[in-house]
Enzyme design. Sequence first.
Site, short mmCIF file in Angstrom:
data_model
loop_
_atom_site.label_atom_id
_atom_site.label_comp_id
_atom_site.label_asym_id
_atom_site.label_seq_id
_atom_site.Cartn_x
_atom_site.Cartn_y
_atom_site.Cartn_z
N ASP A 93 -1.81 1.03 9.46
CA ASP A 93 -3.11 0.55 10.04
C ASP A 93 -2.80 -1.15 10.35
O ASP A 93 -1.96 -1.62 9.85
CB ASP A 93 -4.23 0.48 8.94
CG ASP A 93 -4.19 -0.12 7.73
OD1 ASP A 93 -3.13 -0.13 7.15
OD2 ASP A 93 -5.31 -0.94 7.58
N GLU A 187 -3.96 0.02 4.57
CA GLU A 187 -3.67 -0.97 3.49
C GLU A 187 -4.38 -2.22 3.69
O GLU A 187 -4.58 -3.12 2.80
CB GLU A 187 -2.17 -1.15 3.68
CG GLU A 187 -1.41 -2.02 2.75
CD GLU A 187 -1.27 -3.64 3.09
OE1 GLU A 187 -0.67 -4.25 2.43
OE2 GLU A 187 -1.65 -3.90 4.26
#
Length: 420
Positions: A93, A187
């Site tokens: 991400d 994350e």
Amino acid sequence: MKDKVLERLLRYISFDTRSDPASDTCPSTAKQLLLLNHLLEEMVMLGLEEVEIDEYGYVMGTIPPTHPKPAQELSEAGTGAGAATVGFLAHVDTSPDMSGANVRPQVIACYDGGDIALGTSGYVLSPREFPELSALKGGTLVTTDGTTLLGADDKAGVAAIMTAAEYLITHPEIPHGRIRIGFTPDEEIGRGVDHFDLERFGAQVAYTVDGSGAGELEYENFNAAAVRIAIRGRGIHPGYAKGRMINAVEVAWAYHALLPAGERPEHTEGYEGFFHLTTLRAEVEQATMEYIVRDHSRAKFEERKAAMVSAAAFINERYGAGTLTVEIEDQYYNMRERVEPHPEIVAKARRAMELAGVVPVVRPIRGGTDGARLSYMGLPCPNLFTGGANFHGRYEYCSVDTLVQAVQTLVNLAKLWGEG
């Protein structure tokens, strides 16, 4: 190797994988699954074994050992751990701070050491503002066009791991033990390992590949908390408000002023912690504030949280009970105390870098990684460099030459852990 890792980086950053802190799903955005499934297919195509994706989007795979030496548990004393199963991890991400859609990268094949115009955006990546660029003269850089972030955080790490995996699989003469690969979502919003199955992953030691400049080796990070403030005001016609109005905007300002101005991110460095106001939404009747609190020292971290509670009590005494409420949620802790009992983890990383021609630079992370939480879950997990820099914004870039060194470091780590 350079062409392959560059091609992978450019391919991966074409996926929009921005995570969303307001979502309660995992992954927080469905578009992250597009890259995760792409990686799944690529791992199968490369010949990894035990390749799978679970219901939360975690992708795992195995590079089988090239010798029959049995795996052993990680040594507490650090005198040798046998052929431990080592894991390499990265997140897919990108930060919610800036758009990661329609990234239009610029590849600077031989950087001349000067200013780099970021497309036609009017923004310039300059060594005057980012002096570390000067050390990259003559190398290959990938930059943004000034309208989005780049996504090197952490698609550079993903590219390094995948390129190292391909190299190890196509060079079976390299001796190594069992290697586990893992890619995680979310994350950037602090949820990267909320559902990570350590038993299924099956490694005794791991490394996140989520750092920045060449040689970065990080096994200290911030202790971190998220703080949410809710303020209840009292709206009264301003012509008749004396003694009766409680302006939630003013209360928010008053609360923020109680926290030390010199302990904000723009005034701190190194081991210094901070209070960071990230969001303020306010009108007369109500206001909300969101902070992140960080400190490397656990004791100072607790003091910071206590200071925010104390400031809330002061506000409620001044404006009335229930005017301001504070919620504090710990996010992760400093991994140092979980990594230091296993000094061979750091020693092998140092040696792997040296073999790749990289000078190790051990420094604390002024942030956190999935590795911090994994270390507290029982998987010691320092962080390694990628070559990316200026994460989360339009000035983000990646040194491809440093990224190649990251690949070489991972290959060397595979060899070193295979030796025991």
